[in-house]
Design an enzyme around this catalytic site. Structure first.
Site, PDB file in Angstrom:
ATOM      1  CG  HIS A  88      -8.737   9.997  -6.186  1.00  0.00           C
ATOM      2  ND1 HIS A  88      -8.973  10.006  -7.525  1.00  0.00           N
ATOM      3  CD2 HIS A  88      -9.199   8.799  -5.746  1.00  0.00           C
ATOM      4  CE1 HIS A  88      -9.540   8.880  -7.897  1.00  0.00           C
ATOM      5  NE2 HIS A  88      -9.715   8.131  -6.828  1.00  0.00           N
ATOM      6  CD  GLU A 145     -10.198   6.094  -1.511  1.00  0.00           C
ATOM      7  OE1 GLU A 145      -9.425   6.705  -0.733  1.00  0.00           O
ATOM      8  OE2 GLU A 145     -10.113   6.198  -2.754  1.00  0.00           O
ATOM      9  CG  HIS A 163     -11.154  10.204   2.613  1.00  0.00           C
ATOM     10  ND1 HIS A 163      -9.842   9.812   2.499  1.00  0.00           N
ATOM     11  CD2 HIS A 163     -11.185  11.096   3.642  1.00  0.00           C
ATOM     12  CE1 HIS A 163      -9.105  10.442   3.398  1.00  0.00           C
ATOM     13  NE2 HIS A 163      -9.902  11.219   4.113  1.00  0.00           N
ATOM     14  CG  HIS A 222      -9.683  11.438  -0.574  1.00  0.00           C
ATOM     15  ND1 HIS A 222     -10.850  11.212  -1.268  1.00  0.00           N
ATOM     16  CD2 HIS A 222      -8.857  10.418  -0.909  1.00  0.00           C
ATOM     17  CE1 HIS A 222     -10.749  10.104  -1.979  1.00  0.00           C
ATOM     18  NE2 HIS A 222      -9.536   9.598  -1.787  1.00  0.00           N
ATOM     19  CG  HIS A 235       1.088   7.645  -6.696  1.00  0.00           C
ATOM     20  ND1 HIS A 235       1.949   7.726  -5.633  1.00  0.00           N
ATOM     21  CD2 HIS A 235       0.042   6.905  -6.271  1.00  0.00           C
ATOM     22  CE1 HIS A 235       1.447   7.073  -4.600  1.00  0.00           C
ATOM     23  NE2 HIS A 235       0.284   6.562  -4.964  1.00  0.00           N
TER      24      HIS A 235
END
Length: 478
Positions: free
Chosen positions: A351, A357, A381, A387, A308
């Site tokens: 992560h 973020e 976050h 998260h 990803h």
């Protein structure tokens, strides 16, 4: 008879926006536009007498001595100069929910994952200025380094006043209701699914032709947004320069007694009266200008084999710092796209990030949150706070295994404001009745799948030279 928002605009003298507004195309261009042919001076910026008796006025978005490739300024040719106003005085009542200095006196450090449900649009008449409120931020507008993240809920067009932000640039993301924005350079119509950048210092009016409106605002201090470098992607992809639209010159020449300029300065609001409209610019040229962008024009890149990609691959605009590759604030989107990666957990990975973020959702759902993240809502976050996908998303993803096949994400537009600075959160955001205090529960159900025996993943991917147990085999063709 009750007046509509559009009626108020017509009554206020700005006129109803035409459906076929003309724009100029490009990002960072040196534009020029004139509402009357011949209004732009030829051969120089400030002649002794400008055409049609106009005043020449420069607006600088960078210092005079900034390198040419970074220098931003425009020349405006107006009926009366903007200096023709009474002294500023503090606006009353004061706006207590706008912040541009983030410290212990007014905001809170909180590493907990935070999420908010969509905020109700007020019943009482509320325009863009009064409907604007800060969620979080870092740094200082006075020190020219930092950012603030705001949201707005409004239902009333601005009446006989214009807003001017001396602190920084606004990047506005409407989520509900169109915005009719009149600026000194011309007019912009901005719908949900589009964004608009209103640079520091420009005066503008926000009207709401659809009535109730809600959205998000990122503000950056001391820098401006630019397109990200594409690196190995090459010359094309992500947001294309030609899809950014700047206004064309438009002006009004009518008396406006008692017209008020509302200036945001250090997070505080000040009023100054004048007897004319600030939108009296007959012609202009330069590269410092408001602009808009349609997010559906974005050309996403994605993984085509395994794993990803990092969300940075979806950056639309970035406000850089002096440190290469580190952003004061990135604007990143998660648009409709195909997922085709094989042997891969396709939703965003779990992560912890040195960046912080803030996420919002314009419409649809978000691939990493099956429940609770709603259009008009938001999440935060912060730096190094873990998260990732909620329990439902994780379990549903691994249950499909490698048989999922190509899948197209549709009917969605989520976005992220990402910053290298650690945010401090406003107390009214933490205490808000719209805060989802059970947000953490979406991960509590994650269970251990650990086994001392290695699991074999079934796959139908014979073209990769693997059989169904993942062992190598040879293909024989007659």
């Amino acid at each position: 008879m009750e007046k509509t928002a559009a009626d108020a605009i017509i009554r206020d003298g700005l006129g109803k926006f035409p459906d076929n507004l003309e724009y100029q195309s490009g990002f960072g261009n040196d534009f020029s536009s004139e509402a009357i042919a011949g209004a732009l001076p030829r051969g120089q910026n400030s002649p002794l007498i400008c055409p049609f008796g106009l005043y020449a006025e420069q607006i600088s978005g960078t210092s005079f001595t900034s390198p040419r490739k970074l220098n931003q300024r425009s020349w405006l040719y107006r009926i009366k100069p903007s200096v023709t106003h009474e002294p500023f005085w503090p606006r009353e009542p004061s706006h207590k929910k706008l912040v541009s200095e983030f410290d212990r006196s007014n905001t809170v450090a909180n590493p907990t994952q935070l999420r908010w449900k969509p905020v109700d649009i007020p019943d009482s008449p509320t325009d863009f200025i009064d409907g604007l409120y800060t969620i979080c931020g870092a740094g200082s507008s006075f020190l020219r380094h930092g950012y603030a993240i705001h949201m707005y809920t409004a239902n009333k067009s601005m009446d006989n006043c214009a807003f001017c932000n001396a602190d920084g640039d606004f990047l506005v993301v409407p989520q509900q209701g169109r915005l009719w924005i009149t600026t000194e350079c011309g007019r912009l119509q901005v719908s949900p699914g589009e964004i608009v950048v209103l640079p520091q210092g420009f005066r503008f009016v926000v009207d709401f032709p659809d009535g109730p409106s809600r959205g998000y605002v990122a503000e950056v201090f001391g820098t401006h947004f630019q397109l990200p470098d594409l690196g190995p992607i090459g010359a094309n992809g992500l947001a294309a320069s030609r899809d950014f639209l700047a206004p064309t010159a438009w002006f009004e020449e009518v008396p406006r007694p008692g017209f008020t300029i509302v200036q945001k300065f250090g997070g505080e609001l000040f009023n100054a009266r004048q007897d004319f409209s600030p939108f009296n610019v007959v012609a202009w040229h330069g590269n410092y200008v408001p602009y808009k962008y349609d997010l559906s024009k974005f050309c996403p890149y994605n993984t085509v084999l395994v794993d990803h990609g990092d969300p940075s691959i979806n950056t639309v605009l970035t406000a850089p710092t002096d440190k290469p590759g580190v952003a004061l604030l990135d604007f990143v989107i998660f648009p409709p796209r195909w997922l085709v990666a094989e042997h891969t957990f396709r939703p965003p990975y779990y992560h912890r990030n040195c960046m912080s973020e803030f996420m919002g959702l314009i419409h649809g759902g978000y691939e990493a949150k099956a429940d609770g993240f709603l259009p008009g809502g938001a999440s935060l976050h912060s730096c190094m706070t873990p998260h990732g996908p909620d329990t439902k998303t994780y379990e549903a993803t691994i249950a499909r295994g490698n048989e999922a096949g190509p899948h197209r994400i549709t009917d969605t537009m989520a976005f992220m404001f990402e910053s290298c600075l650690m945010p401090r959160t406003c107390p009214w955001a933490l205490d808000s009745p719209f805060r989802d205090r059970d947000y953490y529960q979406c991960w509590i159900g994650l269970k251990s799948h650990f086994s001392h025996e290695k699991k074999e993943v079934k796959t139908n991917d014979s073209q990769n030279g693997l059989d169904e147990t993942g062992s190598e085999h040879q293909s024989h063709h007659g």
